[in-house]
Write a protein that holds these residues in place. Structure first.
Motif, PDB file in Angstrom:
ATOM      1  N   SER A  67       0.855  -1.184   0.000  1.00  0.00           N
ATOM      2  CA  SER A  67       0.000   0.000   0.000  1.00  0.00           C
ATOM      3  C   SER A  67       0.889   1.231   0.000  1.00  0.00           C
ATOM      4  N   THR A  68       0.369   2.317  -0.575  1.00  0.00           N
ATOM      5  CA  THR A  68       1.158   3.538  -0.661  1.00  0.00           C
ATOM      6  C   THR A  68       0.302   4.764  -0.360  1.00  0.00           C
ATOM      7  N   ALA A  69       0.973   5.773   0.156  1.00  0.00           N
ATOM      8  CA  ALA A  69       0.349   7.074   0.393  1.00  0.00           C
ATOM      9  C   ALA A  69       1.367   8.133  -0.006  1.00  0.00           C
ATOM     10  N   VAL A  70       0.875   9.232  -0.535  1.00  0.00           N
ATOM     11  CA  VAL A  70       1.757  10.314  -0.967  1.00  0.00           C
ATOM     12  C   VAL A  70       1.283  11.626  -0.360  1.00  0.00           C
ATOM     13  N   ASP A  71       2.237  12.466   0.012  1.00  0.00           N
ATOM     14  CA  ASP A  71       1.899  13.810   0.457  1.00  0.00           C
ATOM     15  C   ASP A  71       2.826  14.779  -0.247  1.00  0.00           C
ATOM     16  N   GLN A  72       2.378  16.019  -0.303  1.00  0.00           N
ATOM     17  CA  GLN A  72       3.158  17.005  -1.028  1.00  0.00           C
ATOM     18  C   GLN A  72       3.256  18.317  -0.268  1.00  0.00           C
ATOM     19  N   SER A  73       2.179  19.002  -0.097  1.00  0.00           N
ATOM     20  CA  SER A  73       2.249  20.324   0.531  1.00  0.00           C
ATOM     21  C   SER A  73       2.089  20.262   2.043  1.00  0.00           C
ATOM     22  N   SER A  74       1.484  19.201   2.552  1.00  0.00           N
ATOM     23  CA  SER A  74       1.257  19.091   3.985  1.00  0.00           C
ATOM     24  C   SER A  74       1.569  17.671   4.450  1.00  0.00           C
ATOM     25  N   PRO A  75       2.508  17.506   5.382  1.00  0.00           N
ATOM     26  CA  PRO A  75       2.819  16.159   5.856  1.00  0.00           C
ATOM     27  C   PRO A  75       1.696  15.526   6.667  1.00  0.00           C
ATOM     28  N   THR A  76       0.691  16.310   7.033  1.00  0.00           N
ATOM     29  CA  THR A  76      -0.429  15.756   7.799  1.00  0.00           C
ATOM     30  C   THR A  76      -1.574  15.297   6.904  1.00  0.00           C
ATOM     31  N   VAL A  77      -1.499  15.592   5.600  1.00  0.00           N
ATOM     32  CA  VAL A  77      -2.538  15.164   4.659  1.00  0.00           C
ATOM     33  C   VAL A  77      -1.897  14.222   3.648  1.00  0.00           C
ATOM     34  N   ARG A  78      -2.268  12.943   3.734  1.00  0.00           N
ATOM     35  CA  ARG A  78      -1.732  11.938   2.816  1.00  0.00           C
ATOM     36  C   ARG A  78      -2.840  11.434   1.922  1.00  0.00           C
ATOM     37  N   LYS A 107       0.375  17.887  -7.578  1.00  0.00           N
ATOM     38  CA  LYS A 107       0.819  18.432  -8.862  1.00  0.00           C
ATOM     39  C   LYS A 107       2.236  17.955  -9.136  1.00  0.00           C
ATOM     40  N   PRO A 108       2.727  18.101 -10.352  1.00  0.00           N
ATOM     41  CA  PRO A 108       4.107  17.707 -10.634  1.00  0.00           C
ATOM     42  C   PRO A 108       5.072  18.447  -9.705  1.00  0.00           C
ATOM     43  N   GLY A 109       6.098  17.724  -9.265  1.00  0.00           N
ATOM     44  CA  GLY A 109       7.105  18.314  -8.384  1.00  0.00           C
ATOM     45  C   GLY A 109       7.479  17.366  -7.255  1.00  0.00           C
ATOM     46  N   ALA A 110       8.167  17.891  -6.261  1.00  0.00           N
ATOM     47  CA  ALA A 110       8.631  17.092  -5.117  1.00  0.00           C
ATOM     48  C   ALA A 110       7.456  16.562  -4.311  1.00  0.00           C
ATOM     49  N   ALA A 111       7.592  15.324  -3.830  1.00  0.00           N
ATOM     50  CA  ALA A 111       6.556  14.685  -3.011  1.00  0.00           C
ATOM     51  C   ALA A 111       7.232  13.685  -2.083  1.00  0.00           C
ATOM     52  N   HIS A 112       6.460  13.145  -1.176  1.00  0.00           N
ATOM     53  CA  HIS A 112       6.949  12.152  -0.220  1.00  0.00           C
ATOM     54  C   HIS A 112       6.014  10.955  -0.241  1.00  0.00           C
ATOM     55  N   VAL A 113       6.595   9.753  -0.363  1.00  0.00           N
ATOM     56  CA  VAL A 113       5.799   8.518  -0.417  1.00  0.00           C
ATOM     57  C   VAL A 113       6.122   7.654   0.789  1.00  0.00           C
ATOM     58  N   GLU A 114       5.076   7.077   1.362  1.00  0.00           N
ATOM     59  CA  GLU A 114       5.243   6.049   2.387  1.00  0.00           C
ATOM     60  C   GLU A 114       4.623   4.777   1.834  1.00  0.00           C
ATOM     61  N   ALA A 115       5.436   3.731   1.738  1.00  0.00           N
ATOM     62  CA  ALA A 115       4.969   2.439   1.228  1.00  0.00           C
ATOM     63  C   ALA A 115       5.061   1.407   2.352  1.00  0.00           C
ATOM     64  N   THR A 116       4.098   0.492   2.358  1.00  0.00           N
ATOM     65  CA  THR A 116       4.047  -0.540   3.396  1.00  0.00           C
ATOM     66  C   THR A 116       3.753  -1.887   2.759  1.00  0.00           C
ATOM     67  N   LEU A 117       4.521  -2.889   3.162  1.00  0.00           N
ATOM     68  CA  LEU A 117       4.296  -4.265   2.754  1.00  0.00           C
ATOM     69  C   LEU A 117       3.678  -4.957   3.962  1.00  0.00           C
ATOM     70  N   MET A 118       2.344  -5.142   3.922  1.00  0.00           N
ATOM     71  CA  MET A 118       1.607  -5.589   5.090  1.00  0.00           C
ATOM     72  C   MET A 118       0.800  -6.854   4.804  1.00  0.00           C
ATOM     73  N   GLU A 119       0.840  -7.761   5.763  1.00  0.00           N
ATOM     74  CA  GLU A 119       0.086  -9.006   5.687  1.00  0.00           C
ATOM     75  C   GLU A 119      -1.090  -8.939   6.654  1.00  0.00           C
ATOM     76  N   LEU A 120      -2.205  -9.496   6.261  1.00  0.00           N
ATOM     77  CA  LEU A 120      -3.331  -9.692   7.174  1.00  0.00           C
ATOM     78  C   LEU A 120      -3.223 -11.121   7.684  1.00  0.00           C
ATOM     79  N   ARG A 121      -2.524 -11.281   8.793  1.00  0.00           N
ATOM     80  CA  ARG A 121      -2.190 -12.591   9.349  1.00  0.00           C
ATOM     81  C   ARG A 121      -3.297 -13.066  10.286  1.00  0.00           C
ATOM     82  N   PRO A 122      -3.812 -14.287  10.069  1.00  0.00           N
ATOM     83  CA  PRO A 122      -4.860 -14.796  10.945  1.00  0.00           C
ATOM     84  C   PRO A 122      -4.302 -15.122  12.332  1.00  0.00           C
ATOM     85  N   GLU A 123      -4.819 -14.448  13.350  1.00  0.00           N
ATOM     86  CA  GLU A 123      -4.402 -14.661  14.740  1.00  0.00           C
ATOM     87  C   GLU A 123      -5.661 -14.842  15.577  1.00  0.00           C
ATOM     88  N   GLY A 124      -5.896 -16.021  16.073  1.00  0.00           N
ATOM     89  CA  GLY A 124      -7.062 -16.261  16.912  1.00  0.00           C
ATOM     90  C   GLY A 124      -8.376 -15.997  16.204  1.00  0.00           C
TER      91      GLY A 124
END
Length: 144
Positions: A67-78, A107-124
């Motif tokens: 999964s991925t999220a990107v932010d550009q002008s505000s680090p609190t809005v992804r 818009k085109p230009g500098a941005a910041h991406v957070e990517a996560t490799l996440m499993e939905l593991r069955p636990e109980g």
């Protein structure tokens, strides 16, 4: 007054059951599990963003996603940009996520991406998140 000790005991038992069901610390990812984000992504005139990279993971018992999220002008809005199903077979694989941001949010230009490799593991009986790898990357969004 006999009611108060009974409630305290019931509350303590419920808390212990809850703690036993949910791990208190996240499990560490295996050393061979990796996630990368390409240094450039694209943003189309209609706001469609495409991000890509590579991943490697092993030993999954549940479904795994990049999964991925990107932010550009505000680090609190992804902005969530899609999700890709991952195959955890120890080999390196390419991933690509495409999604549409709100109009004029990115818009085109500098941005910041957070990517996560996440499993939905069955636990109980419940699928709980298990994080195989995460990556934060400064990128450049370009026109396709």
């Amino acid at each position: 007054m006999a009611l108060r000790p009974a409630l305290s005991t019931a509350t303590a038992v419920a808390a212990l059951l809850l703690l036993a069901a949910v791990p208190s610390t996240p499990a560490a990812s295996a050393p061979l599990e990796t996630l990368t984000v390409a240094k450039t992504g694209t943003i189309a005139p209609d706001g469609t963003v495409t991000l890509s990279g590579t991943y490697r993971c092993t030993d999954a018992t549940g479904p795994v996603f990049v999964s991925t999220a990107v932010d550009q002008s505000s680090p609190t809005v992804r902005h969530g940009i899609g999700g890709t199903r991952a195959v955890c077979d120890g080999a390196e694989h390419k991933w690509e996520n495409t999604g549409m941001s709100s109009p004029d949010a990115l818009k085109p230009g500098a941005a910041h991406v957070e990517a996560t490799l996440m499993e939905l593991r069955p636990e109980g009986g419940l699928p709980l998140p298990f994080f195989h790898a995460t990556q934060q990357q400064a990128i450049t969004l370009t026109k396709p």
